[in-house]
Scaffold this active site. Structure first.
Site, PDB file in Angstrom:
ATOM      1  N   HIS A 187      -4.730  -8.684   3.586  1.00 15.68           N
ATOM      2  CA  HIS A 187      -6.176  -8.555   3.768  1.00 15.68           C
ATOM      3  C   HIS A 187      -6.628  -9.370   4.976  1.00 15.68           C
ATOM      4  CE1 HIS A 187      -6.887  -7.539  -0.761  1.00 15.68           C
ATOM      5  NE2 HIS A 187      -6.545  -6.484  -0.053  1.00 15.68           N
ATOM      6  N   ARG A 226      -0.806  -1.636  -6.979  1.00 21.00           N
ATOM      7  CA  ARG A 226      -1.096  -2.742  -6.049  1.00 21.00           C
ATOM      8  C   ARG A 226      -2.130  -3.685  -6.664  1.00 21.00           C
ATOM      9  NH1 ARG A 226      -1.533  -4.403  -0.489  1.00 21.00           N
ATOM     10  NH2 ARG A 226      -3.691  -4.658   0.218  1.00 21.00           N
ATOM     11  N   TYR A 278     -10.489  -9.821  -6.999  1.00 15.19           N
ATOM     12  CA  TYR A 278      -9.556  -9.980  -8.110  1.00 15.19           C
ATOM     13  C   TYR A 278      -9.876 -11.186  -8.984  1.00 15.19           C
ATOM     14  CZ  TYR A 278      -6.848  -6.481  -5.671  1.00 15.19           C
ATOM     15  OH  TYR A 278      -6.452  -5.322  -5.075  1.00 15.19           O
ATOM     16  N   ARG A 325       0.853  -1.181   0.000  1.00  8.25           N
ATOM     17  CA  ARG A 325       0.000   0.000   0.000  1.00  8.25           C
ATOM     18  C   ARG A 325       0.896   1.240   0.000  1.00  8.25           C
ATOM     19  NH1 ARG A 325      -2.340  -3.418   4.059  1.00  8.25           N
ATOM     20  NH2 ARG A 325      -4.468  -4.099   3.532  1.00  8.25           N
ATOM     21  N   LYS A 352      -2.503  -2.287   7.877  1.00 15.05           N
ATOM     22  CA  LYS A 352      -3.670  -1.727   8.555  1.00 15.05           C
ATOM     23  C   LYS A 352      -3.865  -2.403   9.918  1.00 15.05           C
ATOM     24  CE  LYS A 352      -6.443  -0.208   4.600  1.00 15.05           C
ATOM     25  NZ  LYS A 352      -7.736  -0.338   3.916  1.00 15.05           N
ATOM     26  N   HIS A 373      -2.220   2.762  -5.705  1.00 11.69           N
ATOM     27  CA  HIS A 373      -3.169   1.667  -5.462  1.00 11.69           C
ATOM     28  C   HIS A 373      -3.453   0.873  -6.735  1.00 11.69           C
ATOM     29  CE1 HIS A 373      -5.401  -0.112  -2.229  1.00 11.69           C
ATOM     30  NE2 HIS A 373      -6.485  -0.213  -2.971  1.00 11.69           N
TER      31      HIS A 373
END
Length: 319
Positions: A273, A250, A282, A150, A174, A247
Site C-alpha cells: 500500500h 488477500r 483492517y 493481489r 501497482k 481479493h
C-alpha cells in the site's frame, strides 16, 4: 455543449504523463483519469479555461452518479487543476466549485480462520494425487493467503521471481512498485511441486516467462480463470462461493496477521500500500484486542490504580 479548444487534449495528456512518470500511476488509473477528464471536457469544453460556474454546472450534470464515482471524477479534476497551477497554465484553482460527496470506504468481506482452513484442506486433498492443475491451484491459494498477493500480481508473477534459496518473492505491484514478500515454508514446498509440473508444460516450443503459464500459450493464467477456480474450489469445500475471491483471500491475509499482533506499518509494506490509510481499514476487525492492549500496556494504567482507593475506604481516611 461548448467545444474543447485546440490544445486542451494535449494538456490532459501532459497531466497523465506526469502521473505516470512522477507518481508511478498504474495504467488502469491513468485510463480512468483520461475517461473522467475527457468526459468533463465534453460537458464544459476546455478544462484549462473553465471557471467556477462551469465546474458547478459540471457537478450538476454528474449529480445522478453514485457517490464513489462522483468522488473519483472530482478527484481527477482537482489533481488536474493543481497540475495546471503548478505548470503556470492558470493562476487560480477553480476546483473548489466541485461537489465533495461524502464517501465511505466499504469494509472488506472476510473469511474466518475456519473457512480458510477448509479451503486449504480441500485443495490439499485434491493435490494429493499430484494432478498438475490441482497442485497449481494449491500453490496459488498458498500465495494468495500466505503472502497477500493481489490477483494480478499472482497470475503475472514471473518465473524468475520465485526464490531458489531465499524465502521471498520479488513482486511488482501497482504503479510498478517493487517489494519483497515472504513465502512460508509450506508454500515453498508446494511451489517446488508445481515447478516440476511447470517444467513438463513449458518447453522450447512453448516458452513462457510466467510462473503460472496458460496452457498452450506463452501468456499467463487470467485473473478471470483464477477467480473461477477459487469459486469452484469453495463450492467443493462446502463454502458459499459468493464469499470467496482472490481479493477476499488477500483481505484474510491482512486481517489474520493483524489479529496475530502484526504491526500496521509492517502490514502496509507486505500489502504494497502506498498510503497507510488504505491499510488502516483492517484495524476495525481487531478493535477489541486493541482496547485490551491499551488497558494492559498504557503507562497510565498504574496511575489509575494508585489513585483508586480500596473498596470500603472512607472519605475521611482518604484525606
Amino acid at each position: 455543449m461548448a467545444p474543447a479548444r485546440p490544445g486542451a487534449s494535449s494538456r490532459i495528456e501532459d497531466f497523465l504523463a506526469m502521473l505516470a512518470t512522477e507518481r508511478g500511476a498504474a495504467a488502469n488509473t491513468i485510463a480512468a483519469y483520461r475517461r473522467d477528464l475527457e468526459g468533463a471536457s465534453q460537458v464544459i469544453g476546455d478544462l484549462v479555461q473553465a471557471d467556477g460556474s462551469s465546474l458547478t454546472r459540471l457537478g450538476q450534470a454528474w449529480s445522478g452518479l453514485a457517490a464513489t464515482s462522483l468522488a473519483r471524477k472530482c478527484s481527477a479534476l482537482r489533481q488536474f487543476y493543481g497540475f495546471c497551477v503548478d505548470e503556470g497554465l492558470r493562476d487560480d484553482d477553480p476546483s473548489g466549485a466541485l461537489p465533495r460527496p461524502a464517501t465511505r470506504r466499504p469494509l472488506p468481506r472476510l473469511l474466518s480462520h475456519e473457512d480458510v482452513e477448509r479451503l486449504l484442506l480441500r485443495a490439499e486433498e485434491e493435490a494429493q494425487g499430484d494432478a498438475p492443475d490441482a497442485v497449481r491451484l494449491l500453490a496459488m491459494l498458498e500465495l494468495l493467503y500466505g503472502s497477500g498477493l493481489r490477483a494480478t500480481e499472482l497470475v503475472a508473477l514471473p518465473f524468475a521471481a520465485i526464490p531458489r534459496d531465499a524465502p521471498f518473492l520479488h513482486v511488482t505491484g501497482k504503479g510498478g512498485q517493487q517489494r519483497l514478500v515472504p513465502v512460508s515454508t509450506r508454500a515453498q514446498a508446494v511451489l517446488a511441486r508445481w515447478l516440476v509440473h511447470r517444467g513438463a508444460l513449458v518447453s522450447k516450443d512453448k516458452p513462457s516467462r510466467f510462473a503460472f503459464p496458460s496452457r498452450g500459450a506463452s501468456g499467463h493464467l487470467s485473473r478471470v480463470r483464477l477467480f473461477q477456480l477459487l469459486r469452484e474450489l469453495a463450492t467443493r469445500a462446502g463454502i458459499d462461493a459468493s464469499r470467496v475471491s482472490p481479493h477476499v483471500l488477500r483481505h484474510a491475509f491482512a486481517t489474520h496477521l493483524l489479529e496475530g499482533g502484526a504491526d500496521l506499518r509492517v502490514l502496509q509494506t507486505l500489502l504494497g500500500h502506498a498510503d497507510i490509510a488504505t491499510t488502516q481499514i483492517y484495524t476495525h476487525v481487531d478493535s477489541a484486542r486493541l482496547v485490551a492492549l491499551v488497558n494492559a500496556r498504557h503507562p497510565l494504567r498504574d496511575a489509575h490504580r494508585r489513585e483508586t482507593p480500596p473498596s470500603g475506604t472512607s472519605q475521611q481516611a482518604r484525606r
